[in-house]
Design a protein around this motif. Sequence first.
Motif, PDB file in Angstrom:
ATOM      1  N   VAL A  48       0.846  -1.098  -0.272  1.00  0.00           N
ATOM      2  CA  VAL A  48       0.299   0.091   0.244  1.00  0.00           C
ATOM      3  C   VAL A  48       1.394   1.328  -0.080  1.00  0.00           C
ATOM      4  CG1 VAL A  48      -1.529   1.344   1.102  1.00  0.00           C
ATOM      5  CG2 VAL A  48      -1.601  -0.657   1.032  1.00  0.00           C
ATOM      6  N   CYS A  49       2.209   1.302   0.977  1.00  0.00           N
ATOM      7  CA  CYS A  49       2.483   2.373   0.976  1.00  0.00           C
ATOM      8  C   CYS A  49       3.439   2.560  -0.707  1.00  0.00           C
ATOM      9  CB  CYS A  49       3.923   1.928   1.617  1.00  0.00           C
ATOM     10  SG  CYS A  49       3.006   2.100   3.407  1.00  0.00           S
ATOM     11  N   ALA A  50       3.791   1.794  -0.897  1.00  0.00           N
ATOM     12  CA  ALA A  50       4.057   1.805  -2.271  1.00  0.00           C
ATOM     13  C   ALA A  50       3.725   2.043  -3.392  1.00  0.00           C
ATOM     14  CB  ALA A  50       4.884   0.553  -3.400  1.00  0.00           C
ATOM     15  N   GLN A  51       2.378   1.455  -3.546  1.00  0.00           N
ATOM     16  CA  GLN A  51       1.294   2.580  -4.511  1.00  0.00           C
ATOM     17  C   GLN A  51       1.001   3.619  -4.157  1.00  0.00           C
ATOM     18  OE1 GLN A  51      -2.093  -0.808  -3.054  1.00  0.00           O
ATOM     19  NE2 GLN A  51      -1.583  -1.942  -5.278  1.00  0.00           N
ATOM     20  N   VAL A  52       0.968   3.729  -2.817  1.00  0.00           N
ATOM     21  CA  VAL A  52       0.503   5.675  -2.458  1.00  0.00           C
ATOM     22  C   VAL A  52       1.670   6.040  -3.141  1.00  0.00           C
ATOM     23  CG1 VAL A  52       0.805   6.919  -0.645  1.00  0.00           C
ATOM     24  CG2 VAL A  52      -1.012   4.962  -0.516  1.00  0.00           C
ATOM     25  N   LEU A  53       3.189   6.112  -3.050  1.00  0.00           N
ATOM     26  CA  LEU A  53       3.671   6.915  -3.170  1.00  0.00           C
ATOM     27  C   LEU A  53       3.810   6.661  -4.772  1.00  0.00           C
ATOM     28  CD1 LEU A  53       7.028   5.632  -0.490  1.00  0.00           C
ATOM     29  CD2 LEU A  53       5.908   7.676  -0.893  1.00  0.00           C
ATOM     30  N   GLN A  54       4.020   6.069  -5.515  1.00  0.00           N
ATOM     31  CA  GLN A  54       3.798   5.539  -6.929  1.00  0.00           C
ATOM     32  C   GLN A  54       2.569   6.636  -7.811  1.00  0.00           C
ATOM     33  OE1 GLN A  54       1.312   3.711  -8.864  1.00  0.00           O
ATOM     34  NE2 GLN A  54       2.324   4.302 -10.709  1.00  0.00           N
ATOM     35  N   ALA A  55       1.415   6.748  -6.553  1.00  0.00           N
ATOM     36  CA  ALA A  55       0.259   7.256  -7.648  1.00  0.00           C
ATOM     37  C   ALA A  55      -0.054   8.517  -6.714  1.00  0.00           C
ATOM     38  CB  ALA A  55      -0.896   6.853  -7.401  1.00  0.00           C
ATOM     39  N   ASP A  57       2.106  12.001  -7.901  1.00  0.00           N
ATOM     40  CA  ASP A  57       1.747  12.441  -8.763  1.00  0.00           C
ATOM     41  C   ASP A  57       0.426  12.717 -10.064  1.00  0.00           C
ATOM     42  OD1 ASP A  57       4.356  13.766  -8.183  1.00  0.00           O
ATOM     43  OD2 ASP A  57       5.012  12.341  -9.568  1.00  0.00           O
ATOM     44  N   ARG A  58      -0.128  11.233  -9.454  1.00  0.00           N
ATOM     45  CA  ARG A  58      -2.127  11.634 -10.348  1.00  0.00           C
ATOM     46  C   ARG A  58      -3.085  11.907  -9.189  1.00  0.00           C
ATOM     47  NH1 ARG A  58       0.639   7.024 -11.690  1.00  0.00           N
ATOM     48  NH2 ARG A  58      -1.106   5.794 -10.968  1.00  0.00           N
ATOM     49  N   VAL A  59      -2.958  11.944  -8.749  1.00  0.00           N
ATOM     50  CA  VAL A  59      -3.752  11.184  -7.551  1.00  0.00           C
ATOM     51  C   VAL A  59      -3.494  11.707  -5.830  1.00  0.00           C
ATOM     52  CG1 VAL A  59      -5.254  10.525  -5.871  1.00  0.00           C
ATOM     53  CG2 VAL A  59      -4.911   9.319  -7.232  1.00  0.00           C
ATOM     54  N   ASP A  60      -4.208  13.367  -6.235  1.00  0.00           N
ATOM     55  CA  ASP A  60      -3.859  14.806  -5.036  1.00  0.00           C
ATOM     56  C   ASP A  60      -4.087  14.169  -3.629  1.00  0.00           C
ATOM     57  OD1 ASP A  60      -3.485  16.514  -7.170  1.00  0.00           O
ATOM     58  OD2 ASP A  60      -5.810  17.815  -6.660  1.00  0.00           O
ATOM     59  N   PHE A  61      -5.544  13.411  -2.972  1.00  0.00           N
ATOM     60  CA  PHE A  61      -4.985  13.360  -1.974  1.00  0.00           C
ATOM     61  C   PHE A  61      -3.840  12.090  -1.826  1.00  0.00           C
ATOM     62  CE2 PHE A  61      -6.688   9.336   0.432  1.00  0.00           C
ATOM     63  CZ  PHE A  61      -5.904  10.072   1.975  1.00  0.00           C
ATOM     64  N   TYR A  62      -3.041  11.488  -2.044  1.00  0.00           N
ATOM     65  CA  TYR A  62      -2.114  10.476  -2.245  1.00  0.00           C
ATOM     66  C   TYR A  62      -0.866  11.008  -2.434  1.00  0.00           C
ATOM     67  CZ  TYR A  62      -4.426   5.583  -3.603  1.00  0.00           C
ATOM     68  OH  TYR A  62      -5.020   4.882  -3.274  1.00  0.00           O
ATOM     69  N   ALA A  63      -0.475  12.258  -2.534  1.00  0.00           N
ATOM     70  CA  ALA A  63       0.754  13.448  -2.502  1.00  0.00           C
ATOM     71  C   ALA A  63       0.436  13.673  -1.512  1.00  0.00           C
ATOM     72  CB  ALA A  63       0.464  14.626  -3.599  1.00  0.00           C
ATOM     73  N   GLU A  64      -0.895  14.517  -0.357  1.00  0.00           N
ATOM     74  CA  GLU A  64      -0.773  14.612   0.806  1.00  0.00           C
ATOM     75  C   GLU A  64       0.392  13.734   1.742  1.00  0.00           C
ATOM     76  OE1 GLU A  64      -5.265  16.025   1.623  1.00  0.00           O
ATOM     77  OE2 GLU A  64      -5.318  17.299  -0.449  1.00  0.00           O
ATOM     78  N   LEU A  65      -1.016  12.486   0.947  1.00  0.00           N
ATOM     79  CA  LEU A  65      -0.154  11.032   2.124  1.00  0.00           C
ATOM     80  C   LEU A  65       1.398  10.836   1.635  1.00  0.00           C
ATOM     81  CD1 LEU A  65      -2.932   9.008   2.047  1.00  0.00           C
ATOM     82  CD2 LEU A  65      -1.821   9.943   3.501  1.00  0.00           C
ATOM     83  N   ALA A  66       1.524  11.472   1.107  1.00  0.00           N
ATOM     84  CA  ALA A  66       3.297  11.125   0.779  1.00  0.00           C
ATOM     85  C   ALA A  66       4.515  11.077   1.841  1.00  0.00           C
ATOM     86  CB  ALA A  66       4.356  11.757  -0.567  1.00  0.00           C
ATOM     87  N   GLY A  67       4.537  11.980   2.564  1.00  0.00           N
ATOM     88  CA  GLY A  67       5.416  12.603   3.403  1.00  0.00           C
ATOM     89  C   GLY A  67       4.990  11.586   4.631  1.00  0.00           C
ATOM     90  N   PRO A  68       3.777  11.284   5.195  1.00  0.00           N
ATOM     91  CA  PRO A  68       3.804  10.786   5.745  1.00  0.00           C
ATOM     92  C   PRO A  68       4.144   9.194   6.158  1.00  0.00           C
ATOM     93  CG  PRO A  68       1.902  12.029   6.227  1.00  0.00           C
ATOM     94  CD  PRO A  68       3.029  12.249   5.041  1.00  0.00           C
ATOM     95  N   ARG A  70       6.616   8.422   3.827  1.00  0.00           N
ATOM     96  CA  ARG A  70       8.296   8.486   3.706  1.00  0.00           C
ATOM     97  C   ARG A  70       8.181   7.787   5.522  1.00  0.00           C
ATOM     98  NH1 ARG A  70       7.182  11.689  -0.791  1.00  0.00           N
ATOM     99  NH2 ARG A  70       8.477  10.896  -2.595  1.00  0.00           N
ATOM    100  N   GLU A  71       7.956   8.989   6.023  1.00  0.00           N
ATOM    101  CA  GLU A  71       8.151   9.049   7.344  1.00  0.00           C
ATOM    102  C   GLU A  71       7.596   7.077   8.806  1.00  0.00           C
ATOM    103  OE1 GLU A  71       6.412  11.961   9.918  1.00  0.00           O
ATOM    104  OE2 GLU A  71       6.684  13.586   8.303  1.00  0.00           O
ATOM    105  N   HIS A  72       6.498   7.493   8.256  1.00  0.00           N
ATOM    106  CA  HIS A  72       5.947   5.715   8.043  1.00  0.00           C
ATOM    107  C   HIS A  72       7.191   5.182   8.013  1.00  0.00           C
ATOM    108  CE1 HIS A  72       3.904   2.653  10.207  1.00  0.00           C
ATOM    109  NE2 HIS A  72       3.271   2.182   9.597  1.00  0.00           N
ATOM    110  N   LEU A  73       7.422   4.583   6.713  1.00  0.00           N
ATOM    111  CA  LEU A  73       8.316   3.842   5.934  1.00  0.00           C
ATOM    112  C   LEU A  73       9.642   3.624   6.998  1.00  0.00           C
ATOM    113  CD1 LEU A  73       7.282   4.156   2.768  1.00  0.00           C
ATOM    114  CD2 LEU A  73       7.350   1.956   3.912  1.00  0.00           C
ATOM    115  N   ALA A  74      10.335   4.772   7.415  1.00  0.00           N
ATOM    116  CA  ALA A  74      11.224   5.033   7.848  1.00  0.00           C
ATOM    117  C   ALA A  74      11.266   4.357   9.447  1.00  0.00           C
ATOM    118  CB  ALA A  74      11.545   7.010   8.144  1.00  0.00           C
ATOM    119  N   HIS A  75      10.655   4.677   9.821  1.00  0.00           N
ATOM    120  CA  HIS A  75      10.222   3.528  11.649  1.00  0.00           C
ATOM    121  C   HIS A  75      10.348   2.154  11.197  1.00  0.00           C
ATOM    122  CE1 HIS A  75       9.832   8.066  12.050  1.00  0.00           C
ATOM    123  NE2 HIS A  75      10.503   7.551  13.548  1.00  0.00           N
ATOM    124  N   LEU A  76       9.984   1.261   9.468  1.00  0.00           N
ATOM    125  CA  LEU A  76       9.831   0.186   9.608  1.00  0.00           C
ATOM    126  C   LEU A  76      11.329  -0.714   9.771  1.00  0.00           C
ATOM    127  CD1 LEU A  76       6.964  -0.469   7.431  1.00  0.00           C
ATOM    128  CD2 LEU A  76       6.963  -0.260   9.461  1.00  0.00           C
TER     129      LEU A  76
END
Length: 76
Positions: A48-55, A57-68, A70-76
Amino acid sequence: MGPRPVRLRRGHPVRVRASAPPEAAARIRTELAPVLDRPEARTGLLTVCAQVLQAQDRVDFYAELAGPVREHLAHL
């Protein structure tokens, strides 16, 4: 309008929200820990994280989620 529901393998809809209160997120994590701590859940989370990051640039809502995300992935 909000995000479209994402259908899981068994057909249960899940909605992703960017503005969930931290207390709610903590409670969900606690309640679902037995399920979320399994290896297959980690695979699903990474997918799911990969899909959000991949999309982002195309989906505004995913653009809003990209920062959080990435932060979540840094803690995995």
